[in-house]
Design an enzyme around this catalytic site. Structure first.
Site, PDB file in Angstrom:
ATOM      1  N   CYS A 139       0.820  -1.176  -0.080  1.00 60.25           N
ATOM      2  CA  CYS A 139       0.008  -0.177  -0.016  1.00 60.25           C
ATOM      3  C   CYS A 139       0.930   1.233  -0.198  1.00 60.25           C
ATOM      4  O   CYS A 139       1.419   1.558  -0.988  1.00 60.25           O
ATOM      5  CB  CYS A 139      -1.035  -0.004   1.096  1.00 60.25           C
ATOM      6  SG  CYS A 139      -2.092   1.091   1.104  1.00 60.25           S
ATOM      7  N   HIS A 185      -3.608  -5.226   1.019  1.00 58.24           N
ATOM      8  CA  HIS A 185      -3.216  -5.453   2.104  1.00 58.24           C
ATOM      9  C   HIS A 185      -3.048  -7.039   2.323  1.00 58.24           C
ATOM     10  O   HIS A 185      -3.893  -7.612   2.743  1.00 58.24           O
ATOM     11  CB  HIS A 185      -4.010  -4.742   3.130  1.00 58.24           C
ATOM     12  CG  HIS A 185      -3.595  -3.478   3.419  1.00 58.24           C
ATOM     13  ND1 HIS A 185      -2.729  -2.930   4.262  1.00 58.24           N
ATOM     14  CD2 HIS A 185      -4.161  -2.336   2.695  1.00 58.24           C
ATOM     15  CE1 HIS A 185      -2.648  -1.535   4.164  1.00 58.24           C
ATOM     16  NE2 HIS A 185      -3.469  -1.243   3.150  1.00 58.24           N
ATOM     17  N   GLU A 224      -1.612  -8.642   4.330  1.00 54.38           N
ATOM     18  CA  GLU A 224      -1.744  -9.175   5.525  1.00 54.38           C
ATOM     19  C   GLU A 224      -2.940  -9.549   5.952  1.00 54.38           C
ATOM     20  O   GLU A 224      -3.101  -9.993   7.291  1.00 54.38           O
ATOM     21  CB  GLU A 224      -0.771  -8.193   6.371  1.00 54.38           C
ATOM     22  CG  GLU A 224      -1.492  -6.977   6.889  1.00 54.38           C
ATOM     23  CD  GLU A 224      -1.539  -6.017   5.710  1.00 54.38           C
ATOM     24  OE1 GLU A 224      -2.169  -4.825   5.938  1.00 54.38           O
ATOM     25  OE2 GLU A 224      -0.912  -6.274   4.666  1.00 54.38           O
TER      26      GLU A 224
END
Length: 228
Positions: free
Chosen positions: A115, A210, A212
Site C-alpha cells: 500500500c 493488504h 496481511e
C-alpha cells in the site's frame, strides 16, 4: 533462528498511543504484518523510524525488507502541492523508509512494498501519486475487497498464475506517473495500478492491497523465497 530468513518490516511512529494503563509515544505495527511473515516461513524484525544514515547498516543485517502501509506520503516528496483530501504528513517515516528503499535497491536485498510502501517505492524512483480517488476504501478503519488482474509476463503474474483475484484493500491514493525502471504488473477493474515491480536481477515488488489482512500468502512467500 532455525535457518529462517529475517525480514525487516517498517512501522509507524505515533506521538501518542494507548494500551492498558499506558499512554506514551510508541512505535507500532498491526500484528497482521509479522503474522504474515511467520506464515510465509520467515522471522520478522520491526524497523521503527530512525536516523536515515543507519539504513544501509540495518538492511545489511536483513534478508528482506517490507515497507508497510500507513499514512499518505508527503506530496513535496514527488514535487506536488498538498490537496485538500491528502492526510497529514509523517516526515520521519517518509525519510526513514525512503532510506530503507534506497539501501535495499543498492544492495540487491529483496523488497516488498505494501500500500503506502508501493506508493513510496514509486516516489523513490521518481514517480508521482494520485492524491485521492474514490471507491477503494469502504469506510474509515474498514477493509474492503476488490478484484485485481495481473499483467501477463510479470513477476506478479507468475505468483498469481495469471488469474484475477479478490484482495483486501484500503487506500485512497495510487500510483500516477511510474518511477524509473518500474513496470505495472496488476490493475484494478477501474484501471488503477495495483502492483508495480522492477525487472531482474532486482527483486522489488509493490502491491496496493493488504495481503496481511487475507489468507493468501503468495506475495510474502515469494519475498521469503527471494530472501532465502
Amino acid at each position: 533462528m532455525g535457518g529462517r530468513p529475517l525480514i525487516g518490516v517498517s512501522t509507524y511512529l505515533e506521538a501518542r498511543a494507548s494500551w492498558r494503563v499506558w499512554e506514551l509515544p510508541a512505535a507500532l505495527l498491526p500484528a497482521a504484518y509479522p503474522n504474515l511473515v511467520r506464515r510465509a516461513g520467515a522471522l520478522a524484525a520491526l524497523l521503527p523510524p530512525d536516523d536515515p544514515s543507519y539504513a544501509r547498516s540495518v538492511v545489511a543485517r536483513l534478508d528482506g525488507v517490507v515497507i508497510a502501509g500507513g499514512p499518505d506520503v508527503e506530496p513535496g516528496r514527488y514535487g506536488a502541492r498538498r490537496e485538500e483530501l491528502t492526510g497529514p504528513p509523517a516526515p520521519e517515516r517518509d525519510t526513514w523508509e525512503l532510506a530503507l528503499i534506497e539501501a535495499a535497491l543498492e544492495s540487491g536485498t529483496p523488497l516488498l512494498g505494501i500500500c503506502r510502501g508501493m506508493q513510496l517505492l514509486n516516489v523513490a524512483l521518481g514517480g508521482t501519486l494520485v492524491q485521492h480517488l474514490d471507491g477503494h476504501a469502504v469506510a474509515p478503519g474498514v477493509f474492503g475487497t476488490h478484484t485485481v488482474k495481473p499483467v501477463p509476463g510479470t513477476l506478479y503474474a507468475s505468483l498469481a498464475s495469471d488469474a484475477a483475484s479478490d484482495v483486501p484493500t484500503y487506500h485512497h491514493q495510487a500510483v500516477d506517473r511510474l518511477g524509473e525502471g518500474l513496470t505495472v504488473s496488476a490493475h484494478a477493474e477501474d484501471g488503477t495500478v495495483e502492483a508495480i515491480e522492477l525487472a531482474p536481477p532486482a527483486w522489488a515488488l509493490g502491491v496496493q492491497w493488504h495481503p496481511e489482512m487475507g489468507e493468501d500468502t503468495r506475495v510474502m512467500a515469494a519475498l521469503v523465497r527471494a530472501a532465502s
